[in-house]
Motif scaffolding. Structure first.
Motif, short mmCIF file in Angstrom:
data_model
loop_
_atom_site.label_atom_id
_atom_site.label_comp_id
_atom_site.label_asym_id
_atom_site.label_seq_id
_atom_site.Cartn_x
_atom_site.Cartn_y
_atom_site.Cartn_z
N ALA A 42 0.88 -1.36 0.03
CA ALA A 42 -0.07 0.16 0.00
C ALA A 42 0.82 1.24 0.02
CB ALA A 42 -0.87 0.07 1.28
N PHE A 43 1.99 1.36 0.59
CA PHE A 43 2.69 2.18 0.79
C PHE A 43 3.48 2.76 -0.45
CE2 PHE A 43 3.74 2.21 5.72
CZ PHE A 43 2.36 2.56 5.94
N GLY A 44 4.09 1.49 -1.13
CA GLY A 44 4.25 1.83 -2.77
C GLY A 44 3.46 2.54 -3.49
N LEU A 45 2.29 2.18 -3.56
CA LEU A 45 0.98 2.74 -4.13
C LEU A 45 0.82 4.14 -3.99
CD1 LEU A 45 -1.69 -0.08 -4.31
CD2 LEU A 45 0.16 0.35 -6.16
N MET A 46 1.14 4.54 -2.47
CA MET A 46 0.64 5.78 -2.03
C MET A 46 1.96 6.77 -2.72
SD MET A 46 -0.69 5.23 1.78
CE MET A 46 -1.80 3.92 2.14
N LEU A 47 3.33 6.15 -2.45
CA LEU A 47 4.47 6.92 -2.89
C LEU A 47 4.19 7.45 -4.38
CD1 LEU A 47 7.55 5.53 -1.14
CD2 LEU A 47 6.67 7.80 -0.98
N ASP A 48 3.96 6.32 -5.38
CA ASP A 48 3.89 6.53 -6.72
C ASP A 48 2.61 7.55 -7.01
OD1 ASP A 48 5.49 4.53 -6.83
OD2 ASP A 48 4.34 3.01 -7.68
N TRP A 49 1.45 7.53 -6.26
CA TRP A 49 0.58 8.36 -6.51
C TRP A 49 1.06 9.79 -6.22
CZ3 TRP A 49 -1.45 11.83 -2.91
CH2 TRP A 49 -2.49 12.54 -3.31
N ALA A 50 1.73 10.06 -4.85
CA ALA A 50 2.24 11.24 -4.30
C ALA A 50 3.02 11.87 -5.32
CB ALA A 50 3.04 11.11 -2.95
N GLU A 51 3.92 11.06 -5.86
CA GLU A 51 5.03 11.55 -6.98
C GLU A 51 4.27 12.28 -8.11
OE1 GLU A 51 8.30 9.93 -8.30
OE2 GLU A 51 9.18 9.74 -6.19
N ILE A 52 3.13 11.28 -8.72
CA ILE A 52 2.32 11.84 -9.82
C ILE A 52 1.52 13.12 -9.44
CG2 ILE A 52 0.61 11.00 -11.43
CD1 ILE A 52 1.79 8.28 -11.17
N ALA A 53 1.04 13.16 -8.35
CA ALA A 53 0.08 14.06 -8.06
C ALA A 53 0.96 15.35 -7.38
CB ALA A 53 -0.88 13.78 -6.91
N ALA A 54 2.30 15.21 -7.35
CA ALA A 54 3.06 16.28 -7.11
C ALA A 54 2.67 16.78 -5.44
CB ALA A 54 3.08 17.54 -7.84
N ASN A 55 2.16 15.89 -4.64
CA ASN A 55 1.64 16.01 -3.17
C ASN A 55 3.11 16.13 -2.31
OD1 ASN A 55 0.70 16.17 -0.68
ND2 ASN A 55 -1.14 15.55 -1.42
N GLU A 56 3.84 16.82 -2.22
CA GLU A 56 5.20 16.95 -1.64
C GLU A 56 4.94 16.80 0.02
OE1 GLU A 56 7.70 20.13 -2.44
OE2 GLU A 56 7.55 19.99 -4.64
N GLU A 57 4.06 17.12 0.44
CA GLU A 57 4.00 17.04 1.88
C GLU A 57 3.51 15.72 2.33
OE1 GLU A 57 1.03 18.78 5.59
OE2 GLU A 57 0.67 19.85 3.48
N PHE A 58 2.63 15.03 1.59
CA PHE A 58 2.20 13.86 1.76
C PHE A 58 3.41 12.71 1.47
CE2 PHE A 58 -0.30 9.78 0.34
CZ PHE A 58 -0.42 9.33 1.67
N HIS A 59 4.06 12.99 0.37
CA HIS A 59 5.34 12.28 -0.15
C HIS A 59 6.24 12.35 1.12
CE1 HIS A 59 8.95 11.12 -2.32
NE2 HIS A 59 7.92 10.35 -3.00
N SER A 60 6.66 13.36 1.73
CA SER A 60 7.66 13.48 2.52
C SER A 60 7.11 12.72 3.98
CB SER A 60 7.93 15.00 3.31
OG SER A 60 8.28 15.62 1.97
N LEU A 61 6.00 12.89 4.36
CA LEU A 61 5.68 12.12 5.53
C LEU A 61 5.63 10.62 5.40
CD1 LEU A 61 3.92 11.90 8.06
CD2 LEU A 61 1.88 12.22 6.99
N LEU A 62 5.37 10.08 4.13
CA LEU A 62 5.39 8.71 3.79
C LEU A 62 6.84 8.14 3.81
CD1 LEU A 62 2.86 8.34 0.58
CD2 LEU A 62 3.05 6.67 2.96
N LYS A 63 7.57 8.90 3.11
CA LYS A 63 9.06 8.70 3.15
C LYS A 63 9.56 8.53 4.56
CE LYS A 63 11.96 9.59 -0.13
NZ LYS A 63 12.79 10.44 -1.01
N ALA A 64 9.28 9.30 5.25
CA ALA A 64 9.78 9.43 6.78
C ALA A 64 9.43 8.32 7.63
CB ALA A 64 9.48 10.95 7.48
N ARG A 65 8.15 8.09 7.36
CA ARG A 65 7.30 6.84 8.29
C ARG A 65 8.04 5.46 7.59
NH1 ARG A 65 6.84 6.07 12.16
NH2 ARG A 65 4.79 5.04 12.55
N ILE A 66 8.11 5.44 6.46
CA ILE A 66 8.69 4.11 5.92
C ILE A 66 10.09 3.96 6.32
CG2 ILE A 66 9.42 3.07 3.62
CD1 ILE A 66 7.10 4.65 2.37
#
Length: 217
Positions: A42-66
């Motif tokens: 699920a996190f992999g799919l979320m990361l891919d979406w965050a990059e495509i959607a250019a949602n940097e805040e969500f992307h940073s939160l995900l990477k930190a928690r991962i």
């Protein structure tokens, strides 16, 4: 038509991001199942979406928690897989996730500790495709999906390594064996228990949807 549906789905998308962002800091441990609730996939799919959607805040939160949840993992017990009704590999999904958050050099070093038995000399028996004994059983049929998801995860792991890494060769062999087994199930004798969902896995595999996002130098 796609833009029309995008407008309809945007409120749901925003709410999903808000809910997940609130939940992520509360997650104390990864969920390492081989089915729907697994967090690595699920996190992999979320990361891919965050990059495509250019949602940097969500992307940073995900990477930190991962990194907090997975970066210290070593010696994943791949020999204990699969469970009898898995359609995802906990070990491979984690490795496929981590290549999205590490540089190629970091990922290569991490993978050495995570899969210590994987080397240039690794044989074709390192990871054998699973066999479904009864395609009319909805749970046992999950293993056809496991072969397909293993194929794209193995490909992702391979692409996450530096081009000269000798482990890419055995990963490629294992990926092709699982790809053949997975697609044979989709294109061959398939019961409804698999046919209503396996096509989505085959599409994800054949389009390589997870390979480009998260590719680090």
């Amino acid at each position: 038509e796609a833009q029309r549906w995008l407008r309809f789905l945007l409120p749901l998308e925003r709410q999903a991001v808000a809910n997940i962002s609130e939940w992520l800091p509360k997650l104390s441990f990864p969920i390492r199942t081989g089915e729907h609730s697994q967090t690595a996939f699920a996190f992999g799919l979320m990361l891919d979406w965050a990059e495509i959607a250019a949602n940097e805040e969500f992307h940073s939160l995900l990477k930190a928690r991962i990194r907090e949840l997975y970066a210290g993992d070593v010696d994943c017990p791949l020999a204990y897989e699969p469970s009898g009704q898995d359609f995802l590999s906990p070990c491979l999904a984690e490795a496929d996730l981590m290549r999205r958050v590490f540089t190629r050099t970091e990922f290569a070093e991490w993978l050495t500790l995570f899969f210590p038995t994987l080397s240039a000399e690794t044989g074709s028996d390192w990871l054998a495709p699973a066999v479904v004994t009864d395609k009319t059983d909805g749970k046992l049929a999950h293993l056809d999906g496991l072969n397909t998801s293993r194929a794209w995860m193995l490909q992702g792991i391979m692409h996450g390594l530096p081009s000269g890494d000798e482990r890419r060769a055995p990963l490629r062999v294992a990926a092709e064996a699982h790809r053949k087994a997975g697609l044979d199930a989709v294109l061959g004798d398939m019961h409804y228990m698999g046919s209503h969902w396996l096509g989505s896995f085959a599409t994800y595999l054949e389009t390589a949807r997870g390979h480009s996002p998260g590719a680090n130098p």
